[in-house]
Design an enzyme around this catalytic site. Sequence first.
Site: not given
Ligand code: AMP
Length: 209
Positions: A13, A127, A166
């Site tokens: 993404k 990554r 995750r």
């Molecule tokens: P990402 O970089 O999008 O993989 O996000 C890293 C971490 O941030 C996730 O594993 C969640 O702990 C938190 N996080 C990011 N976006 C959200 C969201 N929309 N709702 C809840 N937690 C989030």
Amino acid sequence: MNIVLLGAPGAGKGTQAAKLVEEQGLCHISTGDILRAAVKDQTPLGVKAKGFMDAGELVPDDLIIDLMKERMEQPDTDKGVILDGFPRTTTQAVALDSMLSELGRPLDAALLIDVDSEVIVTRLTSRRMCRECGNIGSAADGETCLKCGGEMYQRDDDNEETVRNRLDVYDKSTAPLIDYYHGKDLLVKIDGDRDPQVVFTDVVSALGL
Ligand code: AMP
């Protein structure tokens, strides 16, 4: 144009969002990036979010929705947004619908970048991310950012145990959004298990850009 990017963590993404920003000038909003900056700066939000993030769990909806309400009101969102990592639950999706309707901006598409879970585990555990510019690379690229020369590092939540958690959280809490957006006739599905540039060509044509 306002787009939601859907897909498991590591589906690509962030990479596709960066390309859309480069070519279409949309405003990229990544809740993960905002939260990581908050953790780094030890803001009240960062302090509350850190434990959830390190465990691969979702940060509570109320914190995320407040953060997004504030972010969506900033003037750079006028030209259209690519939402990367938000919404991640049905509650967040419903809140986004109200935010966009209050701002008078319809959602144009929910783009699902589809990648098999085992491919994701391999991708995420190798990554690396640049501390300076946020560029996404791989362990194979070495320790220096190919874009800016900054230091590449492994995110705390990119170890195998946390990655598997995750993915479970994604299946349980976020995958239902595929049906949510399908029901609104906004879902566009792209095979993400290909070279990022090939995926991007499909993204552009699927969005009619
Ligand atoms: P990402 O970089 O999008 O993989 O996000 C890293 C971490 O941030 C996730 O594993 C969640 O702990 C938190 N996080 C990011 N976006 C959200 C969201 N929309 N709702 C809840 N937690 C989030």
